[in-house]
Motif scaffolding. Structure first.
Motif: not given
Length: 217
Positions: A209-217
């Motif tokens: 289950v991936h995090t959102y670190f690469n998509f943070e806003i």
């Protein structure tokens, strides 16, 4: 089997992380946020996650689904008993209002499958703005103070037991805690202590289950 879910939903993540960790073959079905009909047909209410088996059996409630998946999944992948989740919940619960004001407006900006249509985004925004008693634009404008509140809370978290300290296994505490922390990774500027980052990385790797670190806003 099919697991109906939303990508951003922490309750859905509970079920999804157990399904992945236990090596259970399943189809992930990401519903549009305004798709009420599918849920009504399956369980007569708009709710996720929903686990539908080939024989027509349907399960709801995230922890009941997770318990079923634990029972039928790979028995070599053990889930340790819950130990100390009550030590973590009060810290996050104390800043829950700030968490909601950070996450709700960002959820629809990440390009997640449940929000690929304008009507799905509008549906979510309408309901969540009512819950916040605020517009998403205002919540985004007020992000700095909420980021400060949540960053301070993250710094107060007690030491998080790492899977690597327990033969690379997860616990039922992780099933409850990881989804909450994982969603916070979508917030740019939030300060994560090193121990929290390592915890997120280890549980993410084990549960796919991936995090959102690469998509943070």
């Amino acid at each position: 089997m099919k697991l109906y879910q939303y990508h951003h939903c922490p309750y859905c993540v509970r079920a999804d992380m157990v399904a992945n960790y236990k090596n259970i073959r399943h189809e992930k079905v990401y519903l549009l946020n305004d798709d009420e009909q599918t849920c009504l047909q399956l369980v007569n209410q708009k709710i996720v996650p929903i686990l539908a088996l080939e024989d027509g059996t349907v399960y709801t409630e995230s922890l009941k689904i997770a318990a079923y998946l634990d029972k039928v999944g790979d028995h070599t992948k053990t889930i340790r008993k819950a130990h100390d989740n009550d030590a973590f919940n009060p810290v996050l619960d104390g800043v829950q209002d700030s968490i909601k004001r950070l996450l709700y407006p960002r959820n629809i900006l990440l390009g997640l499958p449940e929000f690929v249509t304008q009507s799905a985004r509008d549906y979510f925004q309408l309901h969540k703005e009512k819950a916040l008693n605020s517009t998403f634009n205002k919540a985004l404008e007020e992000s700095p103070k909420h980021i400060k509140n949540v960053s301070m809370a993250l710094a107060r978290l007690p030491t998080l037991p790492l899977p690597s300290q327990h033969n690379n296994t997860i616990s039922w505490d992780d099933v409850l805690l990881f989804p909450r922390l994982r969603n916070l990774t979508m917030v740019s500027g939030l300060v994560f202590p090193d121990q929290v980052i390592r915890y997120l990385e280890e549980v993410s790797a084990l549960t796919d289950v991936h995090t959102y670190f690469n998509f943070e806003i």
